[in-house]
Design an enzyme around this catalytic site. Structure first.
Site, PDB file in Angstrom:
ATOM      1  N   GLY A   1      29.840 -22.575  -1.515  1.00 40.31           N
ATOM      2  CA  GLY A   1      28.428 -22.721  -1.213  1.00 40.31           C
ATOM      3  C   GLY A   1      28.179 -23.205   0.201  1.00 40.31           C
ATOM      4  O   GLY A   1      28.993 -22.985   1.110  1.00 40.31           O
ATOM      5  N   CYS A   2      27.082 -23.920   0.372  1.00 41.83           N
ATOM      6  CA  CYS A   2      26.576 -24.226   1.705  1.00 41.83           C
ATOM      7  C   CYS A   2      27.474 -25.154   2.518  1.00 41.83           C
ATOM      8  O   CYS A   2      27.357 -25.211   3.743  1.00 41.83           O
ATOM      9  CB  CYS A   2      25.183 -24.843   1.604  1.00 41.83           C
ATOM     10  N   TYR A   3      28.365 -25.891   1.858  1.00 41.49           N
ATOM     11  CA  TYR A   3      29.191 -26.853   2.589  1.00 41.49           C
ATOM     12  C   TYR A   3      30.557 -26.302   2.986  1.00 41.49           C
ATOM     13  O   TYR A   3      31.382 -27.016   3.550  1.00 41.49           O
ATOM     14  CB  TYR A   3      29.384 -28.129   1.758  1.00 41.49           C
ATOM     15  N   ALA A   4      30.818 -25.020   2.724  1.00 42.26           N
ATOM     16  CA  ALA A   4      32.176 -24.474   2.870  1.00 42.26           C
ATOM     17  C   ALA A   4      32.705 -24.491   4.297  1.00 42.26           C
ATOM     18  O   ALA A   4      33.924 -24.426   4.503  1.00 42.26           O
ATOM     19  CB  ALA A   4      32.214 -23.044   2.328  1.00 42.26           C
TER      20      ALA A   4
ATOM     21  N   PHE B   1      25.488 -29.767   2.344  1.00 38.86           N
ATOM     22  CA  PHE B   1      25.367 -30.068   0.919  1.00 38.86           C
ATOM     23  C   PHE B   1      25.605 -28.793   0.111  1.00 38.86           C
ATOM     24  O   PHE B   1      25.368 -27.692   0.587  1.00 38.86           O
ATOM     25  CB  PHE B   1      23.965 -30.594   0.600  1.00 38.86           C
TER      26      PHE B   1
END
Length: 394
Positions: free
Chosen positions: A152-155, A351
Site C-alpha cells: 500500500g501507500c507506505y511501500a 501510512f
C-alpha cells in the site's frame, strides 16, 4: 557506511483529467440521490485538482474496462480484466521511468546497476515490470530483482530500506528502486461511502530512486539516509484495508482514519526522532504522504507545524492525487528540486493498511541550481481539455 539517494525521478501515465470532470462522471454513474450528493461533497473537499490514469475509459462510453450500460450505469470488470491492463500499462510505464531515471542521473551507467527493487500493490505479473526493465534497458542479466508487494501507500520505505541494506552490505551495490501504482484500474462504482472516498482520492503514477553507498559529488541535491522506523496503530486495523475481490481490489477506508493518525502521530514521530537524537523542532522539512487533505490537516495540527510545512505534500495531492506508494517520493523529489539551503533534516512519513506508519529520517544535502518543480515531466494527453473541463495543474 551510509547510503544515499542520488536522484529521484517521477512519471505518470498519459491520460490526465480534472477533479471536476471526475466528479461529474461519478455522479452520473452512482444511482442513489444520496450517493450523488455525497460525490459532490467528497470531491469538493479532496484538495485535488488533477490526476492521471493509465486508462481513458473515464471519457468513453465504450471503454476497455469500464463501459456505460443501457441504463446509464457502469459495468464492473473482473479482476482478471483489470490485471491484464495493469500488466501492459505497468510494463510500459516502468520501462519509460527507468530510462528517464538513468538519463537524468549521469552518475551511473546502466551496467553499474546491481539490484532492482520494485514496489506495487495494484497488480501482479510475472515476468513483471522489473524483468522488462532489465531486458529493455539492456541491464546486466545478473541484476538481482526483488518485489515489494501489496503493502500500500507506505511501500516506498520498505523498498528504500532494503536498498540501503544492500548498499551497506556491499559498497559496490547500485540499486534502482521503483514504486508504481495504477489505482484507477480498481475503480469501484458503488453507492457505498468508502468506495466514493477511494475513487475521489486515488490516482496513477510512478517514482524511482537511485541508491548507493558512493559519496555524491555534490553537483546536485541528494539525500543521506539516516534511518527507518516502522510502527502500528492496532486500533486502526479494521479502518484501512486492501483485499482482492472478484471485481478488482477492494479498499476499506474509514472516515476515522485521519483522526486515528492524528491522535497517535505526535507520540510516534516524537519517539522515532528521539532515537536519532532529534526533536520535532530540529526537523527542517516534512515529507508527508498526502493520503488526503484531512490527514495532512491532522498532522499539521497535532505536530504543531507552521502553515507552510506541508505545502509540498499539499501541492503533490493537488496536482496528482493519492498515487499510493510513489506519492511520498514525489514529495521528496519536490524538496530536492526546490532546495535553497545546503543542508536540511527531513522527516518522511507514510501510512497504509493496518494502520501501519512508516518513517524515514534523511539529511537533504546541497542546494538546487536551475531546477524547477515538474521540469521534464513530458507532454500528456489532456483528456479533460477535450471536454473543456481541465483546470491548470502540475
Amino acid at each position: 557506511m551510509p547510503a544515499f539517494i542520488h536522484h529521484i525521478a517521477t512519471e505518470t501515465p498519459e491520460f490526465i483529467y480534472s477533479n471536476e470532470f471526475a466528479r461529474e462522471r461519478m455522479k452520473g454513474w452512482v444511482t442513489e440521490p444520496r450517493a450523488k450528493r455525497m460525490v459532490e461533497m467528497i470531491y469538493e473537499r479532496t484538495g485535488i485538482e488533477t490526476r492521471y490514469s493509465a486508462s481513458d475509459d473515464f471519457l468513453r462510453d465504450d471503454g476497455v474496462l469500464f463501459r456505460t450500460l443501457s441504463d446509464g450505469t457502469i459495468n464492473s470488470p473482473t479482476t482478471g480484466e483489470r490485471n491484464a491492463l495493469y500488466a501492459k500499462a505497468a510494463r510500459e510505464l516502468a520501462v519509460r521511468l527507468a530510462r528517464k531515471t538513468l538519463a537524468e542521473c549521469a552518475v551511473f551507467e546502466k551496467g553499474e546497476i546491481t539490484h532492482v527493487v520494485f514496489a506495487s500493490c495494484t497488480g501482479f505479473a510475472n515476468p513483471g515490470p522489473d524483468y522488462h526493465i532489465i531486458r529493455e534497458l539492456g541491464l546486466n542479466e545478473s541484476v538481482e530483482r526483488y518485489t515489494v508487494g501489496f503493502m500500500g501507500c507506505y511501500a516506498a520505505f520498505p523498498a528504500l530500506r532494503m536498498a540501503a541494506q544492500f548498499c551497506e552490505a556491499n559498497p559496490q551495490a547500485v540499486v534502482l528502486v521503483m514504486c508504481l501504482e495504477l489505482c484507477s484500474l480498481h475503480l469501484q462504482v458503488s453507492d457505498r461511502p468508502e468506495s466514493i472516498v477511494a475513487n475521489a482520492l486515488f490516482a496513477d503514477g510512478a517514482a524511482a530512486a537511485l541508491v548507493s553507498a558512493r559519496e555524491p559529488a555534490g553537483e546536485r541535491p541528494y539525500y543521506r539516509l539516516q534511518g527507518f522506523q516502522s510502527a502500528l496503530i492496532p486500533s486502526g486495523e479494521t479502518h484501512m484495508a486492501w483485499d482482492i475481490g472478484d471485481h478488482g481490489f477492494n479498499m476499506v477506508l474509514s472516515a476515522y482514519v485521519p483522526e486515528l493518525i492524528g491522535s497517535n502521530i505526535r507520540e510516534m514521530v516524537g519517539g522515532i526522532l528521539e532515537k536519532r537524537g532529534l526533536g520535532l523542532a530540529e526537523v527542517d522539512e516534512w515529507a508527508v504522504h498526502p493520503g488526503g487533505r484531512a490527514i495532512l490537516d491532522q498532522i499539521e495540527e497535532q505536530l504543531g507545524l507552521p502553515g507552510e510545512a506541508l505545502e509540498m505534500s499539499r501541492g503533490v495531492l493537488r496536482d496528482y492525487g493519492n498515487m499510493s506508494s510513489p506519492t511520498v517520493m514525489f514529495v521528496l523529489k519536490g524538496f530536492l528540486e526546490e532546495a535553497e539551503t545546503e543542508r536540511a533534516m527531513t522527516c518522511a512519513i507514510a501510512f497504509g493498511p493496518g494502520l501501519t506508519v512508516e518513517t524515514a529520517v534523511l539529511e537533504r544535502c546541497g542546494a538546487a541550481v536551475g531546477t524547477a518543480r515538474g521540469e521534464g515531466k513530458g507532454e500528456k494527453v489532456a483528456l479533460g481539455e477535450a471536454v473543456g473541463m481541465l483546470d491548470a495543474g502540475g
